[in-house]
Scaffold this motif. Structure first.
Motif, short mmCIF file in Angstrom:
data_model
loop_
_atom_site.label_atom_id
_atom_site.label_comp_id
_atom_site.label_asym_id
_atom_site.label_seq_id
_atom_site.Cartn_x
_atom_site.Cartn_y
_atom_site.Cartn_z
N GLN A 120 -45.29 57.62 -7.99
CA GLN A 120 -44.92 58.24 -9.26
C GLN A 120 -43.46 57.97 -9.62
OE1 GLN A 120 -46.33 62.26 -8.58
NE2 GLN A 120 -48.12 61.88 -9.85
N GLY A 121 -42.63 57.72 -8.63
CA GLY A 121 -41.25 57.36 -8.90
C GLY A 121 -41.14 55.97 -9.52
N GLU A 122 -42.19 55.19 -9.42
CA GLU A 122 -42.19 53.82 -9.95
C GLU A 122 -43.14 53.63 -11.14
OE1 GLU A 122 -43.12 51.29 -6.63
OE2 GLU A 122 -41.65 52.29 -5.36
N ILE A 123 -43.99 54.60 -11.41
CA ILE A 123 -44.94 54.49 -12.51
C ILE A 123 -44.19 54.56 -13.83
CG2 ILE A 123 -46.79 55.72 -13.73
CD1 ILE A 123 -47.96 56.38 -10.95
N THR A 124 -44.54 53.65 -14.71
CA THR A 124 -43.91 53.62 -16.03
C THR A 124 -44.79 54.37 -17.03
OG1 THR A 124 -45.00 51.54 -16.63
CG2 THR A 124 -42.84 51.40 -15.54
N LEU A 178 -57.13 52.57 -22.14
CA LEU A 178 -57.35 52.56 -20.70
C LEU A 178 -56.59 51.42 -20.02
CD1 LEU A 178 -58.78 53.87 -18.29
CD2 LEU A 178 -60.79 52.46 -18.82
N ALA A 179 -56.57 50.26 -20.64
CA ALA A 179 -55.85 49.11 -20.07
C ALA A 179 -54.35 49.39 -19.98
CB ALA A 179 -56.11 47.85 -20.89
N SER A 180 -53.80 50.06 -20.98
CA SER A 180 -52.37 50.39 -20.98
C SER A 180 -52.04 51.35 -19.83
CB SER A 180 -51.97 51.00 -22.32
OG SER A 180 -50.60 51.32 -22.34
N ILE A 181 -52.92 52.28 -19.58
CA ILE A 181 -52.69 53.23 -18.48
C ILE A 181 -52.75 52.49 -17.14
CG2 ILE A 181 -53.61 55.25 -17.27
CD1 ILE A 181 -54.46 56.24 -20.13
N ILE A 241 -49.78 52.01 -14.10
CA ILE A 241 -49.91 52.59 -12.76
C ILE A 241 -50.27 51.62 -11.65
CG2 ILE A 241 -50.53 54.83 -13.73
CD1 ILE A 241 -53.42 54.30 -12.78
N ARG A 242 -50.97 50.54 -11.98
CA ARG A 242 -51.52 49.66 -10.94
C ARG A 242 -50.48 49.14 -9.95
NH1 ARG A 242 -54.94 46.51 -13.68
NH2 ARG A 242 -56.80 47.53 -12.89
N PRO A 243 -49.35 48.59 -10.40
CA PRO A 243 -48.40 48.05 -9.41
C PRO A 243 -47.91 49.10 -8.41
CG PRO A 243 -47.84 47.28 -11.62
CD PRO A 243 -48.90 48.34 -11.79
N ALA A 244 -47.57 50.27 -8.88
CA ALA A 244 -47.04 51.31 -7.98
C ALA A 244 -48.12 51.85 -7.05
CB ALA A 244 -46.42 52.44 -8.80
N HIS A 301 -48.18 51.25 -2.80
CA HIS A 301 -48.17 52.36 -1.85
C HIS A 301 -49.55 52.67 -1.26
CE1 HIS A 301 -43.95 53.06 -2.51
NE2 HIS A 301 -44.18 52.89 -3.79
N GLY A 302 -50.49 51.74 -1.45
CA GLY A 302 -51.79 51.85 -0.80
C GLY A 302 -52.69 52.96 -1.31
N ILE A 303 -52.57 53.26 -2.58
CA ILE A 303 -53.40 54.31 -3.18
C ILE A 303 -54.53 53.67 -3.97
CG2 ILE A 303 -53.47 56.29 -4.74
CD1 ILE A 303 -50.42 56.59 -4.14
N ALA A 304 -55.75 53.98 -3.59
CA ALA A 304 -56.92 53.47 -4.29
C ALA A 304 -57.40 54.51 -5.29
CB ALA A 304 -58.04 53.18 -3.29
N VAL A 305 -57.87 54.02 -6.43
CA VAL A 305 -58.43 54.89 -7.45
C VAL A 305 -59.83 54.40 -7.76
CG1 VAL A 305 -58.25 55.70 -9.84
CG2 VAL A 305 -56.17 55.30 -8.52
N THR A 306 -60.77 55.32 -7.76
CA THR A 306 -62.12 55.00 -8.22
C THR A 306 -62.52 56.02 -9.26
OG1 THR A 306 -63.10 56.27 -6.39
CG2 THR A 306 -62.88 53.89 -6.07
#
Length: 129
Positions: free
Chosen positions: A19-23, A41-44, A48-51, A55-60
């Motif tokens: 979250q410190g890196e999310i734009t 959805l693509a903008s979101i 978030i994707r790079p950060a 940091h190894g966080i997967a989202v489903t």
């Protein structure tokens, strides 16, 4: 309702770093019905994707079948064996494939932004020119 694994300490630490890196997600799409800008959805995901990946966080996210004319979405964040998941539902206005598809996208967008802590920025026309 929000559910978690027994511990979320590692996930919490990784999410705090991410979250410190999310734009901010850019409001770069226009809703033609209201003539308002919004972050699609693509903008979101772009925000978030790079950060999250770093940091190894997967989202489903996936829709869950129901018989109540609502779209139900489960969003899950996972890291190192720990997870947080939430279920969200919204009514479907138009009871056809397009109505359900639009509602799924809408719900995924809001759930994803909430789970990652995304804010929304405004696109300034002519910026950088």
């Amino acid at each position: 309702m929000i559910e978690t694994s027994d511990s979320t300490a590692k996930l919490d630490a990784a999410l705090a770093k991410a979250q410190g890196e999310i734009t901010s997600a850019l409001k770069d799409s226009t809703n033609p019905h209201f003539n308002k800008k919004y972050a699609d959805l693509a903008s979101i995901w772009t925000a978030i994707r790079p950060a999250l990946s770093k940091h190894g966080i997967a989202v489903t996210q996936w829709p869950v079948h129901s018989e109540d004319n609502r779209v139900h979405i489960v969003t899950r964040l996972a890291h190192d064996g720990e997870w947080i998941r939430a279920r969200f539902s919204i009514p479907v206005q138009k009871q056809d494939a397009h109505g359900f598809g639009g509602a799924i996208t809408y719900a995924k967008r809001y759930c994803l932004a909430a789970a990652a802590g995304v804010t929304f920025g405004v696109v300034v026309l002519g910026a950088g020119l």
